[in-house]
Design a protein around this motif. Structure first.
Motif, PDB file in Angstrom:
ATOM      1  N   UNK A  90       0.417  10.205   5.480  1.00 12.27           N
ATOM      2  CA  UNK A  90       1.586   9.384   5.176  1.00 12.27           C
ATOM      3  C   UNK A  90       1.176   8.003   4.651  1.00 12.27           C
ATOM      4  N   UNK A  91       2.138   7.301   4.095  1.00  7.85           N
ATOM      5  CA  UNK A  91       1.909   5.970   3.525  1.00  7.85           C
ATOM      6  C   UNK A  91       1.362   5.018   4.596  1.00  7.85           C
ATOM      7  N   UNK A  92       0.301   4.309   4.255  1.00 12.72           N
ATOM      8  CA  UNK A  92      -0.297   3.351   5.170  1.00 12.72           C
ATOM      9  C   UNK A  92      -1.351   3.941   6.098  1.00 12.72           C
ATOM     10  N   UNK A  93      -1.639   5.212   5.980  1.00 10.72           N
ATOM     11  CA  UNK A  93      -2.629   5.852   6.863  1.00 10.72           C
ATOM     12  C   UNK A  93      -4.027   5.330   6.519  1.00 10.72           C
ATOM     13  N   UNK A  94      -4.892   5.135   7.525  1.00 11.40           N
ATOM     14  CA  UNK A  94      -6.237   4.567   7.279  1.00 11.40           C
ATOM     15  C   UNK A  94      -7.146   5.464   6.427  1.00 11.40           C
ATOM     16  N   UNK A  95      -6.829   6.752   6.261  1.00 11.46           N
ATOM     17  CA  UNK A  95      -7.643   7.617   5.398  1.00 11.46           C
ATOM     18  C   UNK A  95      -7.531   7.226   3.924  1.00 11.46           C
ATOM     19  N   UNK A  96      -6.431   6.602   3.543  1.00 11.92           N
ATOM     20  CA  UNK A  96      -6.176   6.308   2.129  1.00 11.92           C
ATOM     21  C   UNK A  96      -7.183   5.270   1.633  1.00 11.92           C
ATOM     22  N   UNK A  97      -7.904   5.613   0.588  1.00 17.67           N
ATOM     23  CA  UNK A  97      -8.857   4.684  -0.018  1.00 17.67           C
ATOM     24  C   UNK A  97     -10.166   4.540   0.733  1.00 17.67           C
ATOM     25  N   UNK A  98     -10.376   5.332   1.771  1.00 17.16           N
ATOM     26  CA  UNK A  98     -11.614   5.254   2.555  1.00 17.16           C
ATOM     27  C   UNK A  98     -12.684   6.106   1.878  1.00 17.16           C
ATOM     28  N   UNK A  99     -13.586   5.477   1.172  1.00 14.41           N
ATOM     29  CA  UNK A  99     -14.613   6.192   0.430  1.00 14.41           C
ATOM     30  C   UNK A  99     -15.691   6.810   1.298  1.00 14.41           C
ATOM     31  N   UNK A 100     -15.803   6.417   2.567  1.00 14.84           N
ATOM     32  CA  UNK A 100     -16.848   6.947   3.457  1.00 14.84           C
ATOM     33  C   UNK A 100     -16.299   8.023   4.398  1.00 14.84           C
ATOM     34  N   UNK A 101     -15.139   8.529   4.099  1.00 11.47           N
ATOM     35  CA  UNK A 101     -14.468   9.479   4.977  1.00 11.47           C
ATOM     36  C   UNK A 101     -15.172  10.846   4.956  1.00 11.47           C
ATOM     37  N   UNK A 102     -15.343  11.440   6.124  1.00 11.20           N
ATOM     38  CA  UNK A 102     -15.892  12.796   6.222  1.00 11.20           C
ATOM     39  C   UNK A 102     -14.876  13.685   6.930  1.00 11.20           C
ATOM     40  N   UNK A 103     -15.100  14.988   6.848  1.00 11.99           N
ATOM     41  CA  UNK A 103     -14.185  15.942   7.459  1.00 11.99           C
ATOM     42  C   UNK A 103     -14.111  15.771   8.976  1.00 11.99           C
ATOM     43  N   UNK A 104     -15.159  15.205   9.565  1.00 11.92           N
ATOM     44  CA  UNK A 104     -15.171  14.991  11.020  1.00 11.92           C
ATOM     45  C   UNK A 104     -14.044  14.063  11.459  1.00 11.92           C
ATOM     46  N   UNK A 125       6.884  13.937  -3.162  1.00 12.29           N
ATOM     47  CA  UNK A 125       6.547  12.837  -2.258  1.00 12.29           C
ATOM     48  C   UNK A 125       5.257  12.137  -2.677  1.00 12.29           C
ATOM     49  N   UNK A 126       4.304  12.881  -3.219  1.00 14.70           N
ATOM     50  CA  UNK A 126       3.074  12.268  -3.732  1.00 14.70           C
ATOM     51  C   UNK A 126       3.407  11.382  -4.928  1.00 14.70           C
ATOM     52  N   UNK A 127       4.264  11.879  -5.825  1.00 13.25           N
ATOM     53  CA  UNK A 127       4.656  11.093  -6.998  1.00 13.25           C
ATOM     54  C   UNK A 127       5.375   9.814  -6.594  1.00 13.25           C
ATOM     55  N   UNK A 128       6.111   9.860  -5.490  1.00 10.25           N
ATOM     56  CA  UNK A 128       6.870   8.691  -5.019  1.00 10.25           C
ATOM     57  C   UNK A 128       6.035   7.778  -4.124  1.00 10.25           C
ATOM     58  N   UNK A 129       4.790   8.136  -3.849  1.00 18.23           N
ATOM     59  CA  UNK A 129       3.935   7.302  -3.012  1.00 18.23           C
ATOM     60  C   UNK A 129       4.241   7.389  -1.528  1.00 18.23           C
TER      61      UNK A 129
END
Length: 294
Positions: A168-182, A246-250
């Motif tokens: 969802x909007x504002x989730x910490x995963x967004x834009x996190x380049x070091x994110x792993x599946x863990x 919903x993706x198109x609307x952000x």
């Protein structure tokens, strides 16, 4: 104006003689001559000069020829169109899964209705196994199902819909380049389970994590799962078509992981072998045209 007279005129020109035109039309030579004479009376002019066994167009005949050809072609096309319409059903019974009813058919049925304005489309929903049996039993004509193989069915691939994690909007995963599946193991998860084989790959990914996901809610309805994510109950793996708007609307954001690349939900359109082929092809073409758009 008699179309048979017009046909005789064009055939005489094409074959170069009254006798050959008569053979092609399965008529006698006098019958062809009578039709030409009738046309000449209608037009009040002479169309042929007869020199022995040879026939030659008059100037009036040369001027009339392109119009006669066009009129005959128009008549033949109209006749084919009418005969084709007679072969089409008055009603097309369509069975589909709930996700197809929600996200696919609303995009495909309007152009299908424009293409076949005289056909009534009747929709029913069900699960894949049930829809396959209903097609085999001729209870429905067309089925939109998961990828299936059956010797009595013609199955055409409609779409391969990628399955991705959506947050969802504002989730910490967004834009996190070091994110792993863990990282999924530390997040509350809404799980949409459709029963397709590809979902087993997601289960295997969960099993490989050091921290299994926190399954808050499980549902077999993608619309319910999506709305729970929008309410920030958790994050969820969803098919792309389900979340496209919903993706198109952000409002929702897809997150890519190498471990989930290639996981998708395939939808096929099926009918009995040798039946409703025109509709299978039409739906497949519309699917490529409309469902592949981002």
């Amino acid at each position: 104006m008699n179309i048979e007279n017009m046909e005789a005129f064009v055939y005489v020109i094409h074959f170069g003689s009254f006798n050959k035109a008569a053979d092609a039309l399965f008529l006698s030579q006098p019958s062809v001559s009578a039709r030409i004479q009738s046309l000449e009376r209608e037009l009040d002019c002479k169309l042929f000069d007869r020199i022995g066994k040879q026939v030659q167009l008059t100037e009036e005949g040369k001027r009339f020829l392109p119009y006669a050809q066009q009129l005959l072609q128009t008549f033949q096309k109209g006749k084919q169109h009418v005969q084709q319409k007679k072969k089409l059903p008055d009603e097309l019974r369509i069975g589909c899964t709930v996700s197809v009813a929600n996200y696919i058919l609303p995009q495909l049925l309007p152009p299908m209705k424009r293409k076949y304005p005289h056909i009534q489309f009747k929709l029913q929903t069900g699960v894949t196994d049930d829809l396959v049996n209903r097609v085999l039993n001729k209870e429905i004509d067309i089925g939109f199902v998961r990828n299936v193989n059956h010797p009595n069915l013609k199955s055409v691939k409609l779409i391969e819909d990628p399955i991705r994690l959506h947050v969802y909007e504002g989730h910490p995963f967004i834009g996190n380049g070091r994110l792993t599946i863990e990282a999924i193991g530390h997040e509350p998860l809404v799980f949409f389970e459709c029963g397709a084989l590809d979902w087993l790959r997601i289960h295997r990914i969960f099993e490989s994590l050091n921290h299994p996901p926190q399954l808050e809610i499980q549902t077999d309805n993608s619309e319910t799962a999506k709305k729970l994510v929008l309410q920030k109950v958790g994050i969820c793996f969803l098919p792309g078509l389900c979340a496209r708007q919903e993706v198109a609307e952000g409002k929702l954001y897809p997150i890519e992981f190498p471990e989930t690349a290639g996981i998708s939900m395939q939808t096929n359109v099926i009918a009995l072998q040798g039946e409703f082929s025109e509709f299978l092809q039409a739906f497949a073409e519309l699917g490529r045209e409309r469902l592949a758009k981002p």
